[in-house]
Design a protein around this motif. Structure first.
Motif, mmCIF file in Angstrom:
data_model
loop_
_atom_site.group_PDB
_atom_site.id
_atom_site.type_symbol
_atom_site.label_atom_id
_atom_site.label_comp_id
_atom_site.label_asym_id
_atom_site.label_seq_id
_atom_site.Cartn_x
_atom_site.Cartn_y
_atom_site.Cartn_z
ATOM 1 N N LYS A 227 12.633 4.162 -4.519
ATOM 2 C CA LYS A 227 13.642 5.203 -4.258
ATOM 3 C C LYS A 227 14.840 4.612 -3.495
ATOM 4 O O LYS A 227 15.986 4.956 -3.768
ATOM 5 N N THR A 228 14.568 3.731 -2.554
ATOM 6 C CA THR A 228 15.642 3.084 -1.786
ATOM 7 C C THR A 228 16.494 2.223 -2.712
ATOM 8 O O THR A 228 17.722 2.311 -2.702
ATOM 9 N N ALA A 229 15.839 1.388 -3.519
ATOM 10 C CA ALA A 229 16.574 0.514 -4.444
ATOM 11 C C ALA A 229 17.394 1.340 -5.430
ATOM 12 O O ALA A 229 18.551 1.013 -5.711
ATOM 13 N N LYS A 230 16.811 2.421 -5.913
ATOM 14 C CA LYS A 230 17.506 3.274 -6.878
ATOM 15 C C LYS A 230 18.767 3.884 -6.262
ATOM 16 O O LYS A 230 19.777 4.050 -6.941
ATOM 17 N N SER A 231 18.726 4.166 -4.965
ATOM 18 C CA SER A 231 19.896 4.743 -4.302
ATOM 19 C C SER A 231 21.088 3.775 -4.293
ATOM 20 O O SER A 231 22.224 4.188 -4.140
ATOM 21 N N TYR A 232 20.815 2.494 -4.489
ATOM 22 C CA TYR A 232 21.874 1.486 -4.584
ATOM 23 C C TYR A 232 22.147 1.089 -6.038
ATOM 24 O O TYR A 232 22.924 0.187 -6.296
ATOM 25 N N GLY A 233 21.467 1.742 -6.967
ATOM 26 C CA GLY A 233 21.691 1.476 -8.391
ATOM 27 C C GLY A 233 20.801 0.399 -8.988
ATOM 28 O O GLY A 233 21.102 -0.113 -10.070
ATOM 29 N N TYR A 234 19.698 0.060 -8.329
ATOM 30 C CA TYR A 234 18.799 -0.992 -8.830
ATOM 31 C C TYR A 234 17.468 -0.388 -9.255
ATOM 32 O O TYR A 234 16.918 0.465 -8.561
ATOM 33 N N LYS A 235 16.957 -0.873 -10.407
ATOM 34 C CA LYS A 235 15.710 -0.314 -10.929
ATOM 35 C C LYS A 235 14.587 -1.338 -11.102
ATOM 36 O O LYS A 235 13.506 -1.132 -10.587
ATOM 37 N N ASN A 236 14.803 -2.411 -11.812
ATOM 38 C CA ASN A 236 13.720 -3.351 -12.130
ATOM 39 C C ASN A 236 13.431 -4.261 -10.938
ATOM 40 O O ASN A 236 13.898 -5.388 -10.869
ATOM 41 N N LEU A 237 12.617 -3.770 -10.016
ATOM 42 C CA LEU A 237 12.388 -4.475 -8.764
ATOM 43 C C LEU A 237 11.468 -5.677 -8.875
ATOM 44 O O LEU A 237 11.367 -6.454 -7.932
ATOM 45 N N THR A 238 10.795 -5.846 -9.995
ATOM 46 C CA THR A 238 9.957 -7.042 -10.146
ATOM 47 C C THR A 238 10.785 -8.251 -10.589
ATOM 48 O O THR A 238 10.293 -9.365 -10.579
ATOM 49 N N LYS A 239 12.030 -8.015 -10.940
ATOM 50 C CA LYS A 239 12.944 -9.108 -11.272
ATOM 51 C C LYS A 239 13.538 -9.624 -9.958
ATOM 52 O O LYS A 239 14.230 -8.870 -9.249
ATOM 53 N N PRO A 240 13.271 -10.887 -9.588
ATOM 54 C CA PRO A 240 13.705 -11.392 -8.284
ATOM 55 C C PRO A 240 15.187 -11.180 -7.977
ATOM 56 O O PRO A 240 15.538 -10.757 -6.868
ATOM 57 N N LEU B 71 16.381 -8.967 -4.813
ATOM 58 C CA LEU B 71 17.166 -9.561 -3.725
ATOM 59 C C LEU B 71 18.488 -8.823 -3.521
ATOM 60 O O LEU B 71 18.894 -8.549 -2.387
ATOM 61 N N LYS B 72 19.154 -8.491 -4.616
ATOM 62 C CA LYS B 72 20.421 -7.760 -4.512
ATOM 63 C C LYS B 72 20.199 -6.393 -3.864
ATOM 64 O O LYS B 72 20.988 -5.955 -3.023
ATOM 65 N N ALA B 73 19.141 -5.715 -4.255
ATOM 66 C CA ALA B 73 18.837 -4.402 -3.675
ATOM 67 C C ALA B 73 18.512 -4.542 -2.187
ATOM 68 O O ALA B 73 18.958 -3.731 -1.365
ATOM 69 N N GLY B 74 17.747 -5.573 -1.837
ATOM 70 C CA GLY B 74 17.411 -5.819 -0.434
ATOM 71 C C GLY B 74 18.644 -6.093 0.406
ATOM 72 O O GLY B 74 18.796 -5.565 1.515
ATOM 73 N N TRP C 68 0.816 -1.212 0.000
ATOM 74 C CA TRP C 68 0.000 0.000 0.000
ATOM 75 C C TRP C 68 0.852 1.265 0.000
ATOM 76 O O TRP C 68 0.396 2.318 -0.425
ATOM 77 N N VAL C 69 2.108 1.168 0.472
ATOM 78 C CA VAL C 69 2.983 2.348 0.474
ATOM 79 C C VAL C 69 3.892 2.403 -0.743
ATOM 80 O O VAL C 69 4.663 3.339 -0.900
ATOM 81 N N GLY C 70 3.832 1.360 -1.598
ATOM 82 C CA GLY C 70 4.627 1.368 -2.820
ATOM 83 C C GLY C 70 5.859 0.489 -2.803
ATOM 84 O O GLY C 70 6.629 0.485 -3.763
ATOM 85 N N ALA C 71 6.072 -0.266 -1.727
ATOM 86 C CA ALA C 71 7.207 -1.202 -1.672
ATOM 87 C C ALA C 71 6.949 -2.337 -2.663
ATOM 88 O O ALA C 71 5.826 -2.812 -2.799
ATOM 89 N N VAL C 72 8.009 -2.760 -3.354
ATOM 90 C CA VAL C 72 7.854 -3.675 -4.491
ATOM 91 C C VAL C 72 8.682 -4.941 -4.325
ATOM 92 O O VAL C 72 9.799 -4.908 -3.813
ATOM 93 N N GLY C 73 8.120 -6.037 -4.816
ATOM 94 C CA GLY C 73 8.868 -7.282 -5.003
ATOM 95 C C GLY C 73 9.061 -8.140 -3.774
ATOM 96 O O GLY C 73 8.459 -7.924 -2.728
ATOM 97 N N LEU C 74 9.927 -9.134 -3.936
ATOM 98 C CA LEU C 74 10.178 -10.121 -2.893
ATOM 99 C C LEU C 74 10.640 -9.491 -1.587
ATOM 100 O O LEU C 74 10.225 -9.895 -0.509
ATOM 101 N N MET C 75 11.509 -8.524 -1.668
ATOM 102 C CA MET C 75 12.073 -7.885 -0.477
ATOM 103 C C MET C 75 11.285 -6.634 -0.056
ATOM 104 O O MET C 75 11.658 -5.964 0.900
ATOM 105 N N GLN C 76 10.219 -6.345 -0.782
ATOM 106 C CA GLN C 76 9.352 -5.204 -0.475
ATOM 107 C C GLN C 76 10.150 -3.925 -0.225
ATOM 108 O O GLN C 76 10.105 -3.315 0.842
ATOM 109 N N LEU C 77 10.877 -3.528 -1.255
ATOM 110 C CA LEU C 77 11.688 -2.315 -1.196
ATOM 111 C C LEU C 77 10.967 -1.142 -1.843
ATOM 112 O O LEU C 77 10.256 -1.312 -2.833
ATOM 113 N N MET C 78 11.208 0.022 -1.300
ATOM 114 C CA MET C 78 10.711 1.228 -1.940
ATOM 115 C C MET C 78 11.599 1.494 -3.163
ATOM 116 O O MET C 78 12.834 1.377 -3.077
#
Length: 154
Positions: A22-35, A39-42, A10-20
């Motif tokens: 913006k958080t994933a992007k700060s580590y250089g990750y974009k396609n969060l629906t790819k497991p 996982l790497k972003a998490g 409901w807040v926009g967290a995506v995928g297996l690790m339920q990352l926001m």
């Protein structure tokens, strides 16, 4: 995520690790629906939180609770709860019955407007529940693994 790589909270967290995103992007990750990416972003975020809390929480077992709470609600909200804990006479380096209690207070106007609270309102029951559930799951899995190992060695 219920192991659904396309799950969105409901807040926009995506995928297996339920990352926001913006958080994933700060580590250089974009396609969060790819497991694999998710996982790497998490893991990157958990590593960051471990380093962050290593500077603040000396006890490694307590630190895990702060890392989990931060993964759920953000480390700034957890730091707010620590400042509240210190102000209210709790131990700011202990989660259960201390910072946990102050995390719950961050949903009350009197406390989220307090001078020591810099990041405002937080649905504190969510990180409190998250920490408890993850640690209970860890104990369950650990017991299951021990049972499996005992069965194999018999």
């Amino acid at each position: 995520s219920r192991f659904d790589p396309k799950e969105k909270s409901w807040v926009g967290a995506v995928g297996l690790m339920q990352l926001m995103p913006k958080t994933a992007k700060s580590y250089g990750y974009k396609n969060l629906t790819k497991p694999e990416t998710n996982l790497k972003a998490g893991v990157a975020h958990l590593s960051y939180l471990n380093e962050y809390w290593n500077e603040h929480i000396p006890d490694s077992l307590e630190r895990v609770k702060f890392i989990l709470a931060s993964y759920n609600a953000g480390h700034n909200h957890v730091q707010d709860a620590r400042r509240l804990a210190e102000k209210l006479g709790y131990d700011e380096n202990v989660w259960y019955e201390n910072v946990e209690s102050c995390m719950l207070l961050k949903s009350q106007k009197k406390y989220f407007n307090d001078d020591v609270v810099h990041y405002g309102y937080c649905r504190g029951e969510e990180p409190v529940k998250y920490v408890k559930e993850i640690l209970e799951r860890y104990v369950y899995y650990s017991e299951f693994i021990e049972l499996e190992e005992d069965t194999r060695s018999s």
